[in-house]
Design an enzyme around this catalytic site. Structure first.
Site, short mmCIF file in Angstrom:
data_model
loop_
_atom_site.label_atom_id
_atom_site.label_comp_id
_atom_site.label_asym_id
_atom_site.label_seq_id
_atom_site.Cartn_x
_atom_site.Cartn_y
_atom_site.Cartn_z
N HIS A 34 99.00 139.33 -37.82
CA HIS A 34 98.09 138.49 -37.04
C HIS A 34 98.64 138.39 -35.62
CE1 HIS A 34 101.11 135.38 -37.54
NE2 HIS A 34 100.98 135.45 -38.86
N HIS A 37 102.42 137.92 -34.99
CA HIS A 37 103.25 139.13 -35.07
C HIS A 37 103.09 139.99 -33.82
CE1 HIS A 37 102.42 138.37 -39.50
NE2 HIS A 37 103.73 138.36 -39.47
N GLN A 61 112.85 137.65 -51.74
CA GLN A 61 112.67 136.34 -51.12
C GLN A 61 111.52 135.55 -51.74
OE1 GLN A 61 111.93 138.28 -47.23
NE2 GLN A 61 110.36 136.70 -46.91
N LYS A 150 108.00 129.59 -35.81
CA LYS A 150 107.32 128.86 -36.89
C LYS A 150 108.25 128.75 -38.09
CE LYS A 150 104.26 130.69 -39.67
NZ LYS A 150 104.76 130.31 -41.03
N ASP A 151 108.95 129.82 -38.40
CA ASP A 151 109.94 129.82 -39.48
C ASP A 151 111.29 129.42 -38.89
OD1 ASP A 151 108.23 130.89 -41.71
OD2 ASP A 151 108.04 132.54 -40.29
N GLN A 154 114.43 129.71 -41.08
CA GLN A 154 114.75 131.13 -41.26
C GLN A 154 115.45 131.68 -40.02
OE1 GLN A 154 111.99 134.31 -42.97
NE2 GLN A 154 111.72 134.63 -40.78
N ARG A 188 99.51 133.54 -44.59
CA ARG A 188 99.01 132.78 -45.74
C ARG A 188 97.79 131.93 -45.39
NH1 ARG A 188 104.69 133.04 -46.99
NH2 ARG A 188 104.99 133.92 -49.07
#
Length: 282
Positions: A34, A37, A61, A150-151, A154, A188
């Protein structure tokens, strides 16, 4: 633009760039791309001579009952999008190419900063991320690697093991890309029904409301409680609503900078978001 599916093929494609001392940028993804990315790829193009994007749905994961089998595989569509933004090489390996057929005996685990937030509700998730990203870094050997904020947790995990393992690259965090209504872009989001998609921006609205309340001097714990209530009242099942320092240590009312974190399910779809707040106590 080339597409490589083997480690050897990717190495052959990158050897001329290495010989010419070109700067290599890397964007790891699981595909189903999207605008978030694509923004990472555009940022990579600004700094790098050659940009590699990996598309690999990493089984290690995903936990039991998560969406590994149903995660969209859209390589043809992703390839068109990447060609349009100037990606040079797509690396799209199979699970066998990445992990082989023999038993895997090595794991990579980052402690402390994975103990809570998404780490507590997705046990083993960050170990899987750390392993696959380390493998990809070894395969691609980039100068720069680009990840979305956003992550946030991570990104912190990746920065930590890059530092601890002396991996010779620089990790670049790129700000969250949002839809016009504020929803953080995520692969998602496609799982949401039209009705759920209308409700989903409440997460960001709540984060912005919390930011405003903090700037007004409202008690931090009360702000978090109000945000959780807002989400629950709108049909979310809340996993966590938390405040942390930028280094993910616990935040207090008196920290000048905090990050607000939300993870919540809407129907069967788990959504995460965060907001960095420059906070001066009243």
């Amino acid at each position: 633009m080339k597409t490589e599916t083997t480690i050897q093929g990717l190495a052959a494609s990158l050897n001329p760039a290495r010989a010419a001392r070109k700067i290599i940028g890397f964007v790891p993804t699981m595909g189903n791309l999207h605008e978030g990315h694509l923004t990472l790829v555009r940022e990579a193009k600004k700094l790098c001579d050659v940009v590699v994007v990996s598309i690999f749905v990493n089984p290690t994961q995903f936990g039991p009952g998560e969406d590994f089998d149903n995660y969209p595989r859209t390589l043809e569509q992703d390839s068109r999008l990447l060609a349009d933004v100037g990606c040079d090489i797509i690396f799209a390996p199979s699970v066998e190419q990445m992990y082989g057929t023999q038993p895997r005996l090595t794991n990579i685990s980052v402690s402390q900063i994975t103990d809570d937030l998404c780490g507590s509700s997705r046990p083993g998730h960050f170990d899987g991320v750390a392993l696959v990203v380390t493998k990809l870094f070894n395969i691609v050997q980039p100068n720069y690697a680009f990840f979305g904020q956003k992550d946030y947790q991570q990104l912190a995990v990746i920065r930590q093991f890059v530092q601890d393992l002396n991996i010779p690259l620089e990790v670049i965090g790129v700000p969250i890309v949002r839809a016009e209504d504020g929803l953080a872009l995520s692969s998602r989001n496609g799982y949401l029904t039209p009705e759920q998609r209308q409700v989903a921006p409440v997460i960001y609205q709540g984060l912005k409301q919390a930011e405003e309340q903090l700037h007004q001097g409202k008690d931090l714990q009360q702000v978090l409680a109000d945000l959780k209530t807002l989400l629950t009242d709108n049909g979310f099942v809340v996993d966590y609503v938390e405040a942390r320092q930028p280094n993910l240590l616990a935040a207090s009312q008196f920290d000048r900078d905090i990050v607000l974190f939300v993870a919540a399910k809407l129907g069967g779809t788990r959504l995460i978001d965060n907001l960095q707040v420059a906070f001066t106590p009243q």
